[in-house]
Design an enzyme around this catalytic site. Structure first.
Site, short mmCIF file in Angstrom:
data_model
loop_
_atom_site.label_atom_id
_atom_site.label_comp_id
_atom_site.label_asym_id
_atom_site.label_seq_id
_atom_site.Cartn_x
_atom_site.Cartn_y
_atom_site.Cartn_z
N LYS A 153 80.08 49.51 62.10
CA LYS A 153 80.26 50.41 63.23
C LYS A 153 81.43 49.96 64.10
O LYS A 153 82.30 50.76 64.46
CB LYS A 153 78.97 50.46 64.07
CG LYS A 153 79.02 51.54 65.13
CD LYS A 153 77.75 51.59 65.92
CE LYS A 153 77.65 50.39 66.79
NZ LYS A 153 77.22 50.55 68.13
N ASP A 198 76.70 55.66 65.69
CA ASP A 198 75.81 54.90 66.56
C ASP A 198 74.55 55.73 66.80
O ASP A 198 74.36 56.78 66.19
CB ASP A 198 76.52 54.55 67.89
CG ASP A 198 76.67 55.77 68.78
OD1 ASP A 198 76.48 56.91 68.28
OD2 ASP A 198 76.95 55.60 69.98
#
Ligand code: SF4
Length: 216
Positions: A120, A138
């Site tokens: 991420k 996310d």
């Protein structure tokens, strides 16, 4: 969800916010990398408060490395998991200095090899600092993608793959930010504001929330 609906959703999100960006404050790829690393399980507001004190003192790998873990901790101790993050930041600075000439690398492999940097974080840096059309999934993007039907999936990897496949090319660079901001301010986790949502007629979420009664 069909392709026309997806296109219309991103067309509307773009019309409402033509140049979306991260709410993390940064001026260089390195500042962004450290801010994203600090933001795991913390709010952008909290991270900004810390980096506003840290970056005027130290905003390069050499300067932060010189602080050491003990010297860095006082700047970030209001952020969750700060002890682990301090160790990761210092170790990351050391690798940047020793292996990358003090620069933030531009490849996913090199980014993910940095301590505390997962897929991420690498996606956010590649997208926001280097303009790559990556989409970091996310908690907000995961929720919005599933509720709306834009890219449903059981885990973040599946959602990321579907977003990369289904988001029309012209929206890919900024899709990450539009979806995060939509999830943060409208499609909120506990109570989505469907009555106030600019894509409500396109969204396929079955449990849309009605306008609350006055005084609620
Ligand atoms: S209509 Fe509701 S569930 Fe759908 S995107 Fe908007 S806020 Fe989220």
């Amino acid at each position: 969800m069909n392709a026309d609906k997806r296109r219309e959703i991103f067309t509307r999100l773009r019309a409402a916010n033509e140049k979306p960006t991260t709410e993390l404050e940064y001026t260089t790829p390195f500042e962004l990398l450290i801010a994203v690393l600090l933001s795991a399980q913390a709010t952008d507001v909290g991270v900004n408060k810390a980096t506003r004190k840290l970056y005027p003192v130290a905003n390069t790998p050499a300067k932060i490395f010189a602080l050491g873990v003990e010297g860095l901790m006082p700047y970030i101790q209001t952020i969750g998991l700060y002890k682990t993050k301090a160790k990761n930041v210092i170790a990351t600075c050391q690798i940047l200095l020793e292996q990358h000439g003090g620069e933030v690398p531009r490849t996913r492999e090199a980014l993910e090899a940095l301590p505390g940097v997962g897929r991420k974080t690498a996606n956010v840096v590649l997208n926001t600092a280097f303009g790559e059309p990556t989409i970091a999934v996310d908690t907000h993007i995961f929720r919005v993608s599933n509720r709306t039907g834009i890219a449903p999936g059981k885990n973040v990897d599946i959602v990321e793959q579907k977003l990369l496949k289904f988001v029309p090319a012209e929206f890919k660079l900024d899709a990450h930010h539009w979806l995060i901001l939509h999830g943060r301010y409208t499609c909120i986790a506990r109570k989505p504001q469907c009555w106030n949502c600019i894509i409500a007629d396109l969204c396929e979420y079955k449990a849309k929330t009605p306008l609350p009664a006055k005084g609620v």
